[in-house]
Design a protein around this motif. Sequence first.
Motif, mmCIF file in Angstrom:
data_model
loop_
_atom_site.group_PDB
_atom_site.id
_atom_site.type_symbol
_atom_site.label_atom_id
_atom_site.label_comp_id
_atom_site.label_asym_id
_atom_site.label_seq_id
_atom_site.Cartn_x
_atom_site.Cartn_y
_atom_site.Cartn_z
ATOM 1 N N LEU A 184 0.789 -1.042 -0.273
ATOM 2 C CA LEU A 184 0.276 -0.211 0.086
ATOM 3 C C LEU A 184 0.975 1.266 0.030
ATOM 4 N N THR A 185 0.637 2.089 -0.937
ATOM 5 C CA THR A 185 1.451 3.284 -1.095
ATOM 6 C C THR A 185 0.974 4.730 -0.698
ATOM 7 N N SER A 186 1.498 5.360 -0.201
ATOM 8 C CA SER A 186 0.833 6.582 0.688
ATOM 9 C C SER A 186 0.625 7.671 -0.421
ATOM 10 N N ASP A 187 0.108 8.628 0.023
ATOM 11 C CA ASP A 187 -0.649 9.553 -1.108
ATOM 12 C C ASP A 187 0.444 10.474 -1.863
ATOM 13 N N ASN A 188 1.489 10.495 -1.343
ATOM 14 C CA ASN A 188 2.489 11.226 -1.807
ATOM 15 C C ASN A 188 3.662 10.387 -2.884
ATOM 16 N N VAL A 189 3.252 8.895 -2.981
ATOM 17 C CA VAL A 189 4.008 8.381 -3.783
ATOM 18 C C VAL A 189 3.205 7.993 -5.179
ATOM 19 N N THR A 190 4.117 8.229 -6.084
ATOM 20 C CA THR A 190 3.369 7.820 -7.592
ATOM 21 C C THR A 190 4.023 6.583 -8.047
ATOM 22 N N VAL A 191 3.132 5.845 -8.914
ATOM 23 C CA VAL A 191 3.361 4.536 -9.280
ATOM 24 C C VAL A 191 3.095 4.356 -10.684
ATOM 25 N N GLN A 192 3.925 3.841 -11.365
ATOM 26 C CA GLN A 192 3.766 3.558 -12.922
ATOM 27 C C GLN A 192 2.182 3.073 -13.157
ATOM 28 N N ASP A 193 1.638 3.953 -14.115
ATOM 29 C CA ASP A 193 0.277 4.047 -14.634
ATOM 30 C C ASP A 193 -0.737 4.417 -13.713
ATOM 31 N N PHE A 194 -0.503 4.664 -12.409
ATOM 32 C CA PHE A 194 -1.503 4.945 -11.478
ATOM 33 C C PHE A 194 -2.222 6.270 -11.722
ATOM 34 N N CYS A 195 -3.339 6.324 -11.610
ATOM 35 C CA CYS A 195 -4.415 7.356 -12.067
ATOM 36 C C CYS A 195 -4.517 7.591 -13.715
ATOM 37 N N ARG A 196 -3.584 6.950 -14.292
ATOM 38 C CA ARG A 196 -3.862 7.009 -15.825
ATOM 39 C C ARG A 196 -4.472 5.877 -16.359
ATOM 40 N N ALA A 197 -4.136 4.640 -15.880
ATOM 41 C CA ALA A 197 -4.503 3.211 -16.219
ATOM 42 C C ALA A 197 -5.176 2.324 -15.269
ATOM 43 N N VAL A 198 -4.391 2.597 -14.067
ATOM 44 C CA VAL A 198 -4.894 1.709 -13.025
ATOM 45 C C VAL A 198 -5.010 2.377 -11.535
ATOM 46 N N CYS A 199 -5.886 1.666 -10.759
ATOM 47 C CA CYS A 199 -5.596 2.343 -9.383
ATOM 48 C C CYS A 199 -5.270 0.972 -8.297
ATOM 49 N N GLY A 200 -5.013 -0.050 -9.098
ATOM 50 C CA GLY A 200 -4.536 -1.097 -8.307
ATOM 51 C C GLY A 200 -4.259 -2.432 -9.372
#
Length: 351
Positions: A184-200
């Motif tokens: 589980l990543t906190s709200d200040n961590v960006t992840v590849q494709d997060f918000c663009r293609a996936v939420c998990g």
Amino acid sequence: MTTLPLTFIFFFTSSVLLSSSASVETLDLKHHHDDKPYTIINPKLQPNTFTTSNKYEGSSNLVNVQYHMGPVLTSPINIYLIWYGKWTPPQKQTIKHFISSISTNNNHHHLKPSVSDWWKTVTLYTDQTNANISNRIQIRGEYSDTKYTHGTHLTRLTIQDVIASSLKAASFKVNNKNGVYLVLTSDNVTVQDFCRAVCGFHYFTFPSKVGSTLPYAWVGNSGKQCLQVCAYPFAVPGYMGGGGPGSLKPPNGDVGIDGMISVIGHELAELASNPLVNAWYAGSDPIAPTEIGDLCEGLYGSGGGGGYIGNVMKDGSGQTFNMHGVNGRKFLVQWIWSPVLKACTGPNALD
């Protein structure tokens, strides 16, 4: 995997639903903290695409979820939580209460409809020996990486590095038999494709990265990045202003965390039924399978489908939910595809 293309379709069609008139039905249900009965918001919906029966909202003879002979999680499921980044105690507690609500061992604490009843649909899936997915789930360990050991931007591969370093530093061991690792990543961590293609998403670790093949899932907190995408319907896109629906009030007071709850449920259901991406899914492509959560994304109650969230409950303080958990918790969790009904279903179905 919780993907975004379906979600954007959901955004568009939801504006038709929630801006329409709605009837309200009072239920004879009370929570020990509430002094008012719950109500069910029952929007006047357009006819369902596939059938006129509310019970089969989202159903279709064209959907063919097949078993591909791989393992499912039939042994009691041990979840190991990896908190990456900074989390507050209330945020952690809400998520842990949701996971603890899944197991039928805790069912005596639940009002109906309950999270454990929701998981019963997942347990209908079986392996080659006809053994069902386990209904026993517990958190067996936790590790917090507050130093952002692998930075504040992660890729799908570096998430496996997070698991590897956490296993070395944490008190819990590698569990090859019935362990599931939830990053589980906190709200200040960006992840590849997060918000663009996936939420998990969920997958399995590579021995070259972690030393073993372990089922795992990742879910991010969209609180500072894309609430309107990954925490819908507790937040709505800006283009829905005016004629669009208002956002719903989260049951636990944190839009980002309440949005994560449904994504966590989605990923755990798919992880249990397709841990090595060779068990239960629809379609012919195991690289991009359509799984039992994907088929019901955006559907939370009867009268839903085609982008409509369906009938959900609202308590005396205006909080919106569709099932109860332990310690008086309430959650809004998407439905799951039933192999028996050939449809999306949940414990709050009205018919």
